[in-house]
Design an enzyme around this catalytic site. Structure first.
Site, short mmCIF file in Angstrom:
data_model
loop_
_atom_site.label_atom_id
_atom_site.label_comp_id
_atom_site.label_asym_id
_atom_site.label_seq_id
_atom_site.Cartn_x
_atom_site.Cartn_y
_atom_site.Cartn_z
N GLU A 83 -7.53 15.75 -0.83
CA GLU A 83 -7.31 15.63 0.61
C GLU A 83 -5.89 16.07 0.98
O GLU A 83 -4.92 15.63 0.36
CB GLU A 83 -7.55 14.16 1.01
CG GLU A 83 -7.34 13.87 2.47
CD GLU A 83 -7.75 12.43 2.82
OE1 GLU A 83 -8.45 11.77 2.01
OE2 GLU A 83 -7.36 11.95 3.90
N ASP A 97 -7.14 16.57 6.62
CA ASP A 97 -6.94 15.29 7.31
C ASP A 97 -5.87 15.46 8.39
O ASP A 97 -6.20 15.71 9.55
CB ASP A 97 -6.55 14.19 6.31
CG ASP A 97 -6.24 12.87 7.00
OD1 ASP A 97 -6.49 12.75 8.22
OD2 ASP A 97 -5.73 11.93 6.35
N LYS A 149 -3.84 7.56 -3.84
CA LYS A 149 -2.75 8.13 -3.06
C LYS A 149 -1.73 8.72 -4.03
O LYS A 149 -1.15 7.98 -4.85
CB LYS A 149 -2.10 7.03 -2.23
CG LYS A 149 -2.97 6.57 -1.08
CD LYS A 149 -3.07 7.67 -0.05
CE LYS A 149 -3.68 7.20 1.24
NZ LYS A 149 -3.78 8.28 2.22
N LYS A 193 -11.17 11.38 12.10
CA LYS A 193 -10.57 10.11 12.51
C LYS A 193 -10.60 10.01 14.02
O LYS A 193 -10.20 10.96 14.70
CB LYS A 193 -9.11 10.04 12.02
CG LYS A 193 -8.97 9.99 10.51
CD LYS A 193 -7.52 9.90 10.09
CE LYS A 193 -7.41 9.71 8.58
NZ LYS A 193 -6.03 9.75 8.11
N GLU A 230 -14.23 5.92 4.62
CA GLU A 230 -13.19 5.05 4.02
C GLU A 230 -12.84 3.95 5.02
O GLU A 230 -11.68 3.61 5.18
CB GLU A 230 -11.97 5.89 3.65
CG GLU A 230 -11.38 6.65 4.84
CD GLU A 230 -10.18 7.51 4.49
OE1 GLU A 230 -9.99 7.83 3.31
OE2 GLU A 230 -9.44 7.86 5.43
N HIS A 234 0.89 -1.17 0.00
CA HIS A 234 0.00 0.00 0.00
C HIS A 234 0.92 1.22 0.00
O HIS A 234 1.59 1.51 1.00
CB HIS A 234 -0.88 -0.06 1.25
CG HIS A 234 -2.08 0.82 1.18
ND1 HIS A 234 -3.08 0.64 0.25
CD2 HIS A 234 -2.47 1.88 1.94
CE1 HIS A 234 -4.03 1.55 0.44
NE2 HIS A 234 -3.68 2.32 1.45
N LYS A 290 -10.22 6.35 -3.61
CA LYS A 290 -9.28 7.38 -3.19
C LYS A 290 -7.92 6.97 -3.73
O LYS A 290 -7.50 5.82 -3.55
CB LYS A 290 -9.31 7.45 -1.68
CG LYS A 290 -8.18 8.20 -1.01
CD LYS A 290 -8.62 8.61 0.39
CE LYS A 290 -7.50 8.54 1.38
NZ LYS A 290 -7.88 9.08 2.69
N ASP A 313 -5.64 11.75 -2.32
CA ASP A 313 -5.05 12.13 -1.03
C ASP A 313 -3.57 12.36 -1.27
O ASP A 313 -2.84 11.45 -1.66
CB ASP A 313 -5.27 11.01 0.00
CG ASP A 313 -4.85 11.43 1.40
OD1 ASP A 313 -4.32 12.55 1.56
OD2 ASP A 313 -5.08 10.64 2.34
C1 MUC Z 1 -4.94 8.89 5.11
O1 MUC Z 1 -4.08 9.74 5.02
O2 MUC Z 1 -6.08 9.24 4.90
C2 MUC Z 1 -6.62 6.37 4.71
C3 MUC Z 1 -6.83 5.57 3.64
C4 MUC Z 1 -5.59 5.15 3.17
O3 MUC Z 1 -5.35 4.43 2.20
O4 MUC Z 1 -4.63 5.71 3.93
C5 MUC Z 1 -5.23 6.35 5.01
C6 MUC Z 1 -4.54 7.51 5.54
MG MG Z 2 -5.49 11.29 4.37
#
Ligand code: MUC
Ligand code: MG
Length: 386
Positions: free
Chosen positions: A223, A248, A168, A272, A326, A20, A166, A197
């Site tokens: 994000e 976040d 990254k 969170k 999520e 991941h 989402k 994000d």
């Molecule tokens: C984050 O920064 O949001 C949430 C989903 C994911 O894949 O990583 C997290 C952390």
């Molecule tokens: Mg995040």
């Protein structure tokens, strides 16, 4: 009076189903601190405190969370009436600064116990009770490969598990990242909501350009594009772009929630429980956002089932969960440490209904995955790589 009879905290390492890839770390496993409290009536409460990538995401590591609980929080629980959850957490807050994830694990266990004492799910102990039985869950595409991400998204749509994705980004150049995102959005079209994000990976200038390009590509939100402390720049970006900015890492509980709302730093909050310091402060963050007209999204620290169930109880109480959640953490892991996994169906996660947080440890699985029970002392750093 319900007094502390026994407490056990331990780290569990569970492998992920695939690497991941985030801007700050690549995860091959998740390391979670789990907690079990027993009171003088024999009622048991369980909790979880989890972060991402050792010390690369935030200021608490799994090992540090366990140390804070064992050395500093446990003595504060002794002799207290554990059924007074708010009062006990206030006492901890007075003597322990920061350490939000450790506090979240303890508060989760206290609320789990209280729910079991009263025979109600934890959501009924928060803000007037639950308002929904299930809600949408996003999946994070973070394999690092565009074709593989599209294939993964198609499989999720086909299985009716996720229709929100989402992505990254923030590790490569803005141009390369936008090309990757735009290709995925083109492939999925209106069948899915695509969000990104950046995990603080951009400068303000990069974010300015990136947000304009992502908006044109049909992305629904961005994000935490820039450094968490730069609320002034978050406000400039929010004012300038139609595509909403979601806070976040900048959010660490009600104080930051109020400050960012007052400075118009974000139009959506990823709430969170871990970052907020527990379920009750996370609920307060949600209430501040709601009062300020900020959209709500249920965030995750990629917790396992215990932390995910706890989060679900809070998000079930929010007046409006406009952007969904999520809460897919358990689905990223190859195994689980509870007797009955959470139910994901029809693009939604069902909020547990049993008393407390509604999930229970599987003792055999715990014995197999506890770090202190495994022969090779594999630390989270070794498992998670860089
Ligand atoms: C984050 O920064 O949001 C949430 C989903 C994911 O894949 O990583 C997290 C952390
Ligand atoms: Mg995040």
């Amino acid at each position: 009076m319900a007094k502390l009879a026994h407490i056990d905290s331990f780290i569990v390492d569970l492998p992920t189903i695939r690497p991941h890839i985030l801007a700050m770390a690549t995860m091959h496993a998740q390391s979670m601190v789990l907690l079990r409290l027993t009171d003088s009536d024999g009622i048991e409460g369980i909790g979880e405190g989890t972060t991402i990538g050792g010390l690369s995401y935030g200021e608490e590591s799994p090992e540090g969370i366990k140390l804070a609980i064992d050395t500093y929080i446990t003595p504060l629980l002794q002799g207290q009436d554990l059924s007074r959850v708010g009062a006990v957490m206030a006492r901890i807050g007075k003597h322990v600064a920061g350490n939000h994830i450790a506090k979240c694990a303890v508060e989760t266990a206290l609320l789990d116990m209280q729910g079991k004492r009263l025979g109600v799910p934890v959501s009924e102990l928060i803000g007037g009770g639950r308002r929904r039985e299930a809600f949408p869950v996003a999946w994070t595409l973070a394999s690092g490969d565009t074709a593989r991400d599209i294939e993964e998204a198609e499989a999720m749509l086909e299985a009716r598990r996720h229709a929100i994705f989402k992505l990254k980004i923030g590790k490569r150049s803005v141009k390369a990242d936008v090309a990757h995102v735009a290709a995925i959005k083109r492939a999925l079209g209106d069948r899915a909501s695509v969000r990104v994000d950046v995990n603080q990976g951009w400068s303000e200038a990069q974010a300015d350009r990136g947000m304009a390009l992502l908006q044109d590509a049909g992305v629904d939100l961005v994000e935490q594009p820039i450094a968490k402390l730069n609320v002034a720049a978050m406000a400039r970006l929010s004012a300038k772009h139609v595509i909403p900015l979601m806070a976040d890492e900048a959010l660490h509980g009600p104080l930051e929630a109020f400050d960012i709302a007052a400075r118009a730093g974000a139009r959506i909050y990823a709430v969170k429980i871990a970052q907020s310091g527990g379920l009750l402060p996370a609920h307060a963050v949600g209430m501040i956002a709601d009062a300020a007209g900020i959209g709500l999204y249920g965030g995750t620290m990629l917790e396992g089932t215990v932390g995910t169930a706890a989060s679900a109880h809070v998000f079930a109480t929010f007046p409006d969960l406009e952007w969904g959640t999520e809460l897919f953490g358990p689905l990223l892991l190859t195994d689980d440490i509870v007797t009955r996994p959470l139910i994901y169906a029809d693009f939604q996660l069902q909020v547990p209904t049993a008393p407390g947080i509604g999930v229970a440890f599987d003792e055999d699985k715990l014995a197999a995955f506890r770090r202190d029970a495994t022969k090779t002392q594999h630390g989270s750093a070794a498992l998670q790589g860089a």
